[in-house]
Design a protein around this motif. Structure first.
Motif, PDB file in Angstrom:
ATOM      1  N   LEU A 136       0.705  -1.202   0.179  1.00  0.00           N
ATOM      2  CA  LEU A 136      -0.238   0.087   0.159  1.00  0.00           C
ATOM      3  C   LEU A 136       0.762   1.292  -0.043  1.00  0.00           C
ATOM      4  O   LEU A 136       0.311   2.162   0.343  1.00  0.00           O
ATOM      5  N   ALA A 137       2.163   1.115  -0.260  1.00  0.00           N
ATOM      6  CA  ALA A 137       2.895   2.240  -0.204  1.00  0.00           C
ATOM      7  C   ALA A 137       2.464   3.585  -1.290  1.00  0.00           C
ATOM      8  O   ALA A 137       2.411   4.800  -0.786  1.00  0.00           O
ATOM      9  N   GLU A 138       2.403   3.028  -2.543  1.00  0.00           N
ATOM     10  CA  GLU A 138       1.539   4.159  -3.426  1.00  0.00           C
ATOM     11  C   GLU A 138       0.263   4.650  -2.722  1.00  0.00           C
ATOM     12  O   GLU A 138      -0.101   5.861  -3.053  1.00  0.00           O
ATOM     13  N   ALA A 139      -0.658   3.788  -2.409  1.00  0.00           N
ATOM     14  CA  ALA A 139      -1.760   4.194  -1.857  1.00  0.00           C
ATOM     15  C   ALA A 139      -1.740   5.237  -0.762  1.00  0.00           C
ATOM     16  O   ALA A 139      -2.582   6.004  -0.664  1.00  0.00           O
ATOM     17  N   ALA A 140      -0.832   4.971   0.187  1.00  0.00           N
ATOM     18  CA  ALA A 140      -0.654   5.927   1.311  1.00  0.00           C
ATOM     19  C   ALA A 140      -0.106   7.166   0.662  1.00  0.00           C
ATOM     20  O   ALA A 140      -0.541   8.363   1.356  1.00  0.00           O
ATOM     21  N   ALA A 141       0.766   7.066  -0.157  1.00  0.00           N
ATOM     22  CA  ALA A 141       1.384   8.353  -0.746  1.00  0.00           C
ATOM     23  C   ALA A 141       0.328   9.215  -1.412  1.00  0.00           C
ATOM     24  O   ALA A 141       0.120  10.394  -1.107  1.00  0.00           O
ATOM     25  N   ARG A 142      -0.621   8.625  -2.414  1.00  0.00           N
ATOM     26  CA  ARG A 142      -1.727   9.231  -2.893  1.00  0.00           C
ATOM     27  C   ARG A 142      -2.987   9.730  -2.010  1.00  0.00           C
ATOM     28  O   ARG A 142      -2.934  10.893  -2.122  1.00  0.00           O
ATOM     29  N   LEU A 143      -3.116   9.042  -0.831  1.00  0.00           N
ATOM     30  CA  LEU A 143      -4.042   9.463   0.315  1.00  0.00           C
ATOM     31  C   LEU A 143      -3.537  10.845   0.754  1.00  0.00           C
ATOM     32  O   LEU A 143      -4.247  11.680   0.915  1.00  0.00           O
ATOM     33  N   MET A 144      -2.254  10.577   1.367  1.00  0.00           N
ATOM     34  CA  MET A 144      -1.824  11.874   1.791  1.00  0.00           C
ATOM     35  C   MET A 144      -1.514  13.157   0.924  1.00  0.00           C
ATOM     36  O   MET A 144      -1.986  14.126   1.269  1.00  0.00           O
TER      37      MET A 144
END
Length: 244
Positions: A136-144
C-alpha cells in the motif's frame, strides 16, 4: 562508509534517533522492546556528558518518556515540533493540533476505506503507517497527497513504511541546530545516529559542523559513517558491557 570512532563523552554531544536506531522497527509502534540495559547505559552517558544527550525522534516526547522510563533526558519529538531543552524541563510545542483539522478528517475517511492503513495522530503531526501492508505504499502516498491538496505551510515526509505530514519549517536538522546553540551541547562536537530518511536532515547538519554523522542500516546517506543495525548501535554505545 566506515564505522564511527568511539564516542568521547568529554567532547561529544550525542543525538540519537529512536525507532530503527535505539529500538527495532516492529509492526506495532506501541510494542517496541526496550531493554533495561539500554536505559541504564543511556543514563550513564547522560551523566558522563553532563547532560549532552538528546533523543531526536518522530515520536511524541511523552511516548519516548514511556519507553525509556525512568531515564530523564533532553528530547526533540515529532521531528522537532516538540522540544524539551534539558532533562526535567518543560515540553514546548511550536504548532497546534488544530492546524491539521481538515487534513485529519480527510485521512480518517481514507483509512476507513482502506483498513490495512493505520493513522497515527500525534496532534501536531499525522502519520499513515503501512508496515503491515507494504503493497500500500503508493496508496498511502496518494491518500496523503489528496489530503493536503490546497493546503499551504505543510511538510510531507516519506519515511520507513510511513508517510507523515506536519507544519513546515521544522525537521530534525533544525532541532539539532537548536540544541547545539545552548548548554550543555554548545561547544561540543555533535554526533548523530539515525536510520530513516527523516534523519538525513540532522545527519547533514552534523556533517556541515564537522561532527560525526552515522547512518544506521543500508540506505544511501550524506553520512560518512555507518552502523549495520540496532545491535551494532548498542555495541557502539557500550550497552552490552552495561548488561554484564
Amino acid at each position: 562508509m566506515s564505522e564511527p570512532a568511539p564516542f568521547d563523552p568529554a567532547r561529544h554531544a550525542l543525538f540519537l534517533d529512536f525507532d530503527g536506531t535505539l529500538a527495532p522497527l516492529v509492526a506495532d509502534p506501541g510494542a517496541v522492546p526496550v531493554t533495561p540495559a539500554l536505559v541504564s547505559r543511556l543514563g550513564a552517558i547522560a551523566r558522563e556528558t553532563n547532560g549532552a544527550l538528546a533523543i531526536v525522534s518522530g515520536r511524541r516526547i511523552a511516548d519516548l518518556d514511556r519507553f525509556l522510563a525512568p531515564l530523564d533526558f533532553a528530547a526533540a519529538g515529532v521531528h522537532g515540533l516538540e522540544r524539551r531543552a534539558r532533562p526535567g524541563g518543560r515540553v514546548e510545542s511550536i504548532a497546534s493540533p488544530e492546524d491539521l483539522d481538515d487534513v485529519r478528517m480527510r485521512l480518517r475517511d481514507g483509512v476507513a476505506a482502506e483498513p490495512r492503513l493505520a493513522l497515527e495522530d500525534k496532534g501536531t503531526a499525522l502519520v499513515l503507517h503501512y508496515r503491515t501492508a507494504p503493497d500500500l505504499a503508493e496508496a498511502a502516498a496518494r491518500l496523503m497527497a489528496e489530503a493536503v491538496t490546497d493546503r499551504e505551510g505543510l511538510s510531507v515526509l516519506h519515511g520507513d513504511m510511513i508517510v507523515e505530514v506536519h507544519p513546515a519549517g521544522m525537521d530534525k536538522g533544525v532541532a539539532v541546530a537548536a540544541f547545539m546553540a545552548e548548554a550543555p551541547f554548545a561547544g561540543r562536537v555533535p554526533v548523530y545516529l539515525g536510520d530513516d530518511r527523516t534523519d538525513e536532515f540532522a545527519l547533514g547538519v552534523v556533517e556541515e559542523r564537522g561532527g560525526l554523522a552515522v547512518k544506521v542500516g543500508r540506505h544511501p546517506s550524506v553520512a560518512r559513517h555507518r552502523l549495520a543495525d540496532v545491535s551494532a548501535v548498542h555495541r557502539w554505545l557500550g550497552v552490552a558491557e552495561a548488561s554484564r
